[in-house]
Write an enzyme that holds these catalytic residues in place. Structure first.
Site, short mmCIF file in Angstrom:
data_model
loop_
_atom_site.label_atom_id
_atom_site.label_comp_id
_atom_site.label_asym_id
_atom_site.label_seq_id
_atom_site.Cartn_x
_atom_site.Cartn_y
_atom_site.Cartn_z
N ARG A 105 0.84 -1.19 0.00
CA ARG A 105 0.00 0.00 0.00
C ARG A 105 0.88 1.25 0.00
NH1 ARG A 105 -4.54 0.95 4.60
NH2 ARG A 105 -2.68 0.99 5.92
N THR A 109 -0.88 7.58 -1.09
CA THR A 109 -2.18 7.47 -1.78
C THR A 109 -3.08 6.38 -1.21
OG1 THR A 109 -1.39 5.86 -3.41
CG2 THR A 109 -1.05 8.21 -3.89
N ASP A 201 -0.87 -3.35 12.67
CA ASP A 201 -0.45 -3.88 11.38
C ASP A 201 -0.23 -5.39 11.52
OD1 ASP A 201 1.57 -4.78 9.31
OD2 ASP A 201 1.24 -2.72 8.64
N ASP A 204 3.32 -6.69 10.47
CA ASP A 204 4.36 -6.33 11.42
C ASP A 204 4.26 -7.16 12.69
OD1 ASP A 204 5.56 -4.49 9.80
OD2 ASP A 204 4.59 -2.75 10.71
#
Length: 210
Positions: A105, A109, A201, A204
């Protein structure tokens, strides 16, 4: 018309998900919990697989008994976090074929950028189950499903751990023919595109890179 959306509210899944959400949960326990939840999600997403009857012999008698019919399904992981769900699902359906889609990602944006795509050649004749822990903005899921359809996939399901209302709505608008299954529908996205309350996340936390 929106696609079918199902929240799997089984108490064991919800119990394990609570501990996955906790910031105190260690990397090894996070990884284990994700695998265990994925095993249970695999049972649910394959509930309607077609079967046929074959004759076998037990130690006592001959019997007509059901087996899964047709080609083996294909599990598609959206890298990298999808691999955590892939492991658990393979525990349940070890003969499944495997595909990978590499997407990241863009932090500015929030749009997906593809860097890897590898699928079985006969993807069009298999049930494809796409796995990724987080359905956040929905952009990566939409891109992955579009890419699969371009490659000939016609029977697709999407399975995640957590979904945001925004991401779910976007996916349903883009791919109303793809059923979506999740362990939870959370409250919202924050300004950074993360699910709230979420679990952080997933990649992660799974790989210890936070």
């Amino acid at each position: 018309m929106s696609s079918e959306f199902t929240v799997i509210s089984h108490p064991l899944i919800q119990h394990k998900l609570t501990y996955m959400r906790s910031k105190e949960t260690t990397t090894d326990n996070f990884r284990r919990l994700l695998r265990e939840i994925s095993q249970m999600l695999a049972y649910e997403v394959t509930r309607d697989l077609p079967t046929e009857t074959i004759q076998i012999e037990t130690p006592l008698a001959a019997i007509d008994s059901p087996v899964i019919s047709g080609k083996k399904l294909c599990l598609v992981s959206i890298l990298r976090a999808g691999n955590g769900m892939l492991d658990g699902m393979l525990d349940v359906v070890p003969a499944a074929r495997i595909g990978h889609i590499g997407l990241y990602r863009d932090p500015e944006t929030l749009e997906p950028v593809e860097y890897y795509f590898k699928m079985p050649d006969d993807i069009g004749s298999r049930l494809v189950i796409v796995v990724d822990p987080m359905l956040a903005t929905g952009n990566s899921a939409i891109a992955a499903l579009s890419r699969l359809k371009e490659s000939g996939a016609s029977s697709i399901k999407y399975v995640c751990l957590l979904a945001s209302p925004e991401g779910l709505a976007a996916l349903q608008r883009a791919h109303p023919d793809v059923p979506v299954m999740s362990a939870a529908l959370d409250e919202r996205l924050n300004e950074h595109g993360y699910i709230v309350p979420g679990l952080g996340d997933a990649g992660d936390r799974m790989f210890g890179t936070r």
